[in-house]
Each structure stands twice: as structure tokens, then as C-alpha cells.
Scaffold this motif. Structure first.
Motif, PDB file in Angstrom:
ATOM      1  N   TRP A 147       8.611  10.167  -2.309  1.00 44.16           N
ATOM      2  CA  TRP A 147       9.359   9.881  -1.106  1.00 44.16           C
ATOM      3  C   TRP A 147       8.884  10.975   0.015  1.00 44.16           C
ATOM      4  CZ3 TRP A 147      11.748  13.641   2.289  1.00 44.16           C
ATOM      5  CH2 TRP A 147      12.583  12.865   3.423  1.00 44.16           C
TER       6      TRP A 147
ATOM      7  N   GLN B  67       8.258  11.391   4.686  1.00 41.63           N
ATOM      8  CA  GLN B  67       8.179  11.098   6.126  1.00 41.63           C
ATOM      9  C   GLN B  67       6.816  11.519   6.931  1.00 41.63           C
ATOM     10  OE1 GLN B  67      11.711  13.319   7.433  1.00 41.63           O
ATOM     11  NE2 GLN B  67      12.973  11.123   7.477  1.00 41.63           N
ATOM     12  N   ASN B  68       6.341  10.765   7.670  1.00 38.84           N
ATOM     13  CA  ASN B  68       5.142  10.896   8.503  1.00 38.84           C
ATOM     14  C   ASN B  68       5.685  10.583  10.009  1.00 38.84           C
ATOM     15  OD1 ASN B  68       3.115  11.597   6.567  1.00 38.84           O
ATOM     16  ND2 ASN B  68       2.756   9.329   6.187  1.00 38.84           N
TER      17      ASN B  68
ATOM     18  N   THR C 158       8.977   8.082  13.367  1.00 40.01           N
ATOM     19  CA  THR C 158       9.089   8.471  12.108  1.00 40.01           C
ATOM     20  C   THR C 158       8.905   7.285  11.096  1.00 40.01           C
ATOM     21  OG1 THR C 158      10.433  10.355  12.849  1.00 40.01           O
ATOM     22  CG2 THR C 158      10.415   9.855  10.398  1.00 40.01           C
ATOM     23  N   SER C 159       8.094   7.561   9.899  1.00 41.93           N
ATOM     24  CA  SER C 159       7.962   6.374   9.018  1.00 41.93           C
ATOM     25  C   SER C 159       8.430   7.113   7.419  1.00 41.93           C
ATOM     26  CB  SER C 159       6.480   5.889   8.867  1.00 41.93           C
ATOM     27  OG  SER C 159       6.057   5.369   9.805  1.00 41.93           O
ATOM     28  N   GLU C 160       9.366   6.714   7.023  1.00 42.34           N
ATOM     29  CA  GLU C 160       9.973   7.043   5.860  1.00 42.34           C
ATOM     30  C   GLU C 160       9.615   6.335   4.790  1.00 42.34           C
ATOM     31  OE1 GLU C 160      14.070   9.113   6.030  1.00 42.34           O
ATOM     32  OE2 GLU C 160      14.479   7.440   4.690  1.00 42.34           O
ATOM     33  N   GLN C 161       9.069   6.667   3.711  1.00 45.05           N
ATOM     34  CA  GLN C 161       8.730   5.636   2.602  1.00 45.05           C
ATOM     35  C   GLN C 161       9.086   6.061   1.067  1.00 45.05           C
ATOM     36  OE1 GLN C 161       4.825   3.756   2.843  1.00 45.05           O
ATOM     37  NE2 GLN C 161       4.750   3.726   0.715  1.00 45.05           N
ATOM     38  N   THR C 162       9.673   5.148   0.446  1.00 46.24           N
ATOM     39  CA  THR C 162       9.954   5.437  -0.861  1.00 46.24           C
ATOM     40  C   THR C 162       8.939   4.671  -1.753  1.00 46.24           C
ATOM     41  OG1 THR C 162      12.198   5.850  -0.367  1.00 46.24           O
ATOM     42  CG2 THR C 162      11.837   5.485  -2.617  1.00 46.24           C
TER      43      THR C 162
ATOM     44  N   LYS D  70       9.397   1.189   3.211  1.00 46.65           N
ATOM     45  CA  LYS D  70       9.070   1.856   4.290  1.00 46.65           C
ATOM     46  C   LYS D  70       9.975   1.209   5.541  1.00 46.65           C
ATOM     47  CE  LYS D  70       4.885   3.189   7.212  1.00 46.65           C
ATOM     48  NZ  LYS D  70       3.488   2.878   7.153  1.00 46.65           N
TER      49      LYS D  70
ATOM     50  N   THR E 222      10.316   2.268   9.464  1.00 47.02           N
ATOM     51  CA  THR E 222       9.755   3.208  10.678  1.00 47.02           C
ATOM     52  C   THR E 222      10.807   3.169  11.661  1.00 47.02           C
ATOM     53  OG1 THR E 222       7.379   2.421  10.263  1.00 47.02           O
ATOM     54  CG2 THR E 222       8.171   3.522  12.438  1.00 47.02           C
ATOM     55  N   LYS E 223      11.385   4.373  11.953  1.00 43.73           N
ATOM     56  CA  LYS E 223      12.563   4.627  13.056  1.00 43.73           C
ATOM     57  C   LYS E 223      11.891   5.284  14.266  1.00 43.73           C
ATOM     58  CE  LYS E 223      14.326   7.373   9.871  1.00 43.73           C
ATOM     59  NZ  LYS E 223      14.988   8.258   9.161  1.00 43.73           N
TER      60      LYS E 223
END
Length: 420
Positions: A26, A28-29, A78-82, A104, A106-107
Motif C-alpha cells: 500500500w 501514496q504518491n 494524491t494517488s493511493e494504491q493497494t 488505485k 487518485t484523489k
């Protein structure tokens, strides 16, 4: 990660499974790649900053003008990926397998949002919404040898992705993009809308071409609207989705999706007595493309030029209807499979035993040998959405619109590998 094959209770699988690892991750970028000072009200000097004074219209005084509509509330995207996956090797390393599932999100997506022209600008950068991508990826590779002279390898990778806009932060829950791409008067042709894939093609559905005056009269009598002020045989039939007798913006809908459902890669490697041969391919399936240059090709000859000649492309005199209205007549299936590289080589060390080199390999290679596709444009691998006739109005999330992008060239190479 957990290497399960190292556990004692996995010992009975050693005769067919060499390695098994389960992993999860997990993270975040952040992304702020939108240019500098988008939060500030900036000014610029240039041709637009020349102002006339004292009724002197032949000269101008240099001045400054607002060059950016500021947004002091923007923040990082913000890109959050699991990700969950596994790696495995079987049969003494001959078979390798990798599998991944990902989600993924992207917020605070940073995009240009259209604004009212009363502001003096057509758009501003804002954190406009949230986009979610979920999918799977699979890679399989088999390598083996037959005797001492022949070796081979086969590889396959497959990926499936689902793209969906889950939130748009405005009252309409959508943002339009791709303005004036086909011509100066063309309206928006793509949309980012909640519950749909980002950048889907937005336009009118058609029901063929009017073949004669009776068909036009019957169409109107049934309560259907027409887009033309005075429709004639050879004009497009626009679908009146609301059946209210009017063709307007409410009749536009999703007419295509530029995102492929599947991506595929395939490779073969062969080796025999100094000869080597390899092929690599790639492809995409399930996407549509907007063929924006059809009217500039020989396909213009397929237009309607008399009753029964065409039920898809309108008469040539109706070109304004093609340029100003985005319709499904230019939506094409974008599936393709491309032979990216094919190489044949031979190591002359096999013949010249006393060669001082450890390898003397000559080879011939061709890149982009052939593309299997039903797409009628120059190249089905269209990624960029393009800009308008002035090189402006580029929208990062608009894709799959073919405005005559230059195709990938076929390249032949002859070379040598020398090892000392």
C-alpha cells in the motif's frame, strides 16, 4: 511479503513447485505537475499587452495583462494504491508466474476546469474529483531446452483495467473537455462524469442517413427532432433520445470509451546451433477511437451521393454537420495486435572455432513489422487527445482522438554483437 515455499509444511510440493511468495503493498504518491504559480494571479507582457493612448491607433504602449485565473485552494493530487500479488516458479524453474490485483484511487485530481467567460478565461486549474482504477495483471513465462542444441522460451502477459470517475466536485457532477479539436466550431467531445470512465466520447447517436424526402417527413411525423434547419436527403439522422421533437445537448450520450479493457503481450524466443530467433508483440482490445480525419481521406468517396449509396456517411455538402457535431459515425473499433520486434541472428563463433572473440554474432531486426487491426486510420495506438487548430485547449485526460498523428515507422536494423 511471505515466502510460503520456505515453510516446513510446504515440503511435499518441492517436486513440482520451486518457489511461492505472497505479497501485499500500500502506498501514496503525490503529483503537482501542473506548472508554477497556479495558485496566484499572474500577469504577463506581450502582444496582448499593447494599449493605445490619446487616440493614437498606430502605436501601442507596453502594458501587462492577467494571464492566469488563480485558485488559492488547490493542493497536491494524491494517488493511493493497494496491491496484492504472488510470484511462483514451477518445474525446476521452467515455468514462472506472476499475478497482481490492484486498486488505485487518485484523489484531488488536478485538471483544467471550464469556467464562465465572464472571468476573462476559459478554464482554471482545480482539484476536480476522484478517479478509481482496478484491475489484474498476469505474466507467464516458460523456458526449456531440448537436447544440447535447441532452446526455446514463450512469454505471455495480460492486463485488465476498469477506469471509473467516482467523484466530480461541482454542481453538475461532470466536466467537459476536448473543445474545438475537430474544427474551430466543434463543441466539447469528451467528458469526465461520475460513474463513467474518464474522458469517454460524448456526442450524438445517429440512425443512418435520410435517403429520400418521404423518410424525412415520416421521421418528423413520428415526433422526432432533426438537427438541420432544412433537412435534405443525404443528411444524418440524429437520434432524438428524449423524443421531444428537438435535437439539443440533452440528446448527447456516451458514444465510445477510449480505454482498452485488455492489454496483451506475447513473445517467443528460439535458439538452435548458433541461430537465434525472437518475436515480441503487444496489443490492446476493447477500446474505441475517434477517427477525426476521415473527411480528409479517400473515405470521403464513401459519402451518400444518391438513394441507397450510403446509410452511414452523409452527403459531401453536409460537411458542416460533421465538423460542428460530434457523432458516432466516426467512432471506430481500436483493437490491434502489433508485431513490435522480430530478430534473426547467428553466432559465427560456431563455425570459426579459432575466433579470438567469445561471440561473433550478426543479426537482422525489424521493428513495427505489422499491425493487425480493423482501424482505418494510420495508427490505432492513439493516446493523446490533441489540441485545437491554434495549438490550445489541450486537456490531459482526453485521449483516443485521432487528428492525424504520425504513425510509428517500420525500422530495419543490421548489426553485430562482439564479445571479447
Amino acid at each position: 511479503g511471505w515466502v510460503m515455499s520456505n515453510e516446513s509444511w510446504m515440503e511435499n510440493t518441492k517436486n513440482w513447485m520451486d518457489f511461492l511468495k505472497v505479497r501485499a503493498s500500500w502506498g501514496q504518491n503525490g503529483n503537482e505537475n501542473i506548472g508554477a504559480y497556479k495558485y496566484a494571479s499572474t500577469y504577463a507582457f506581450g502582444d496582448l499587452g499593447l494599449y493605445s493612448f490619446n487616440n493614437n491607433k498606430n502605436g501601442g504602449t507596453q502594458g501587462a495583462y492577467p494571464s492566469l485565473l488563480p485558485n488559492n485552494e488547490i493542493t497536491w493530487e494524491t494517488s493511493e494504491q493497494t496491491n496484492v500479488g504472488l510470484d511462483a516458479r514451477f518445474l525446476n524453474g521452467r515455468l514462472n508466474a506472476n499475478f497482481d490485483w490492484y486498486s488505485k484511487k487518485t484523489k484531488d485530481l488536478l485538471i483544467d476546469v471550464p469556467v464562465s467567460s465572464i472571468n476573462g478565461f476559459s478554464s482554471m486549474v482545480a482539484n476536480a474529483g476522484t478517479v478509481k482504477n482496478t484491475g489484474i495483471e498476469l505474466a507467464l513465462n516458460w523456458r526449456d531446452e531440448v537436447g544440447s542444441d535447441f532452446s526455446y522460451g514463450i512469454g505471455l502477459n495480460l492486463a485488465h483495467n476498469k477506469n471509473e470517475v467516482t467523484e466530480v466536485n461541482n454542481g453538475t457532477h461532470y466536466v467537459n473537455g476536448g473543445n474545438a479539436l475537430l474544427s474551430e466550431g466543434t463543441t466539447y467531445m469528451a467528458r469526465m462524469e461520475e460513474g463513467h470512465p474518464i474522458g469517454y466520447f460524448w456526442g450524438y447517436q445517429t440512425a443512418g442517413v435520410f435517403q429520400n424526402q418521404k423518410q424525412i417527413d415520416d421521421w418528423k411525423a413520428a415526433g422526432n427532432g432533426v438537427a438541420q434547419a432544412n433537412p435534405q436527403p443525404g443528411d444524418l439522422i440524429y437520434v432524438d433520445r428524449h423524443h421531444d421533437g428537438v435535437i439539443d445537448e440533452k440528446d448527447k450520450t456516451m458514444i465510445g470509451n477510449p480505454h482498452p479493457d485488455w492489454r496483451l503481450g506475447f513473445s517467443v524466443n528460439l535458439g538452435w546451433k548458433g541461430f537465434d530467433f525472437s518475436v515480441t508483440t503487444s496489443g490492446a482490445f476493447g477500446q474505441q477511437l475517434y477517427y477525426g480525419t476521415r473527411q480528409h481521406t479517400i473515405e470521403a468517396f464513401d459519402r451518400w451521393h444518391g438513394e441507397g449509396t450510403s446509410n452511414r456517411y452523409p452527403r459531401l455538402g453536409n460537411s458542416a454537420m460533421i465538423a460542428e457535431h460530434v457523432t458516432d459515425i466516426d467512432i471506430e473499433n481500436g483493437d490491434y495486435l502489433r508485431i513490435q520486434n522480430m530478430t534473426l541472428g547467428y553466432d559465427f563463433k560456431r563455425l570459426w572455432k579459432n575466433c579470438p572473440l567469445s561471440q561473433l554474432r550478426l543479426y537482422v531486426s525489424v521493428q513495427n513489422l505489422y499491425t493487425f487491426t480493423g482501424y482505418k486510420g494510420m495508427d490505432p495506438e492513439v493516446g493523446f487527445g490533441g489540441t485545437d487548430r491554434y495549438g490550445e485547449n489541450a486537456t490531459s485526460w482526453v485521449s483516443g482522438i485521432d487528428m492525424g498523428s504520425y504513425p510509428i515507422a517500420r525500422t530495419w536494423l543490421i548489426g553485430a554483437n562482439l564479445k571479447f
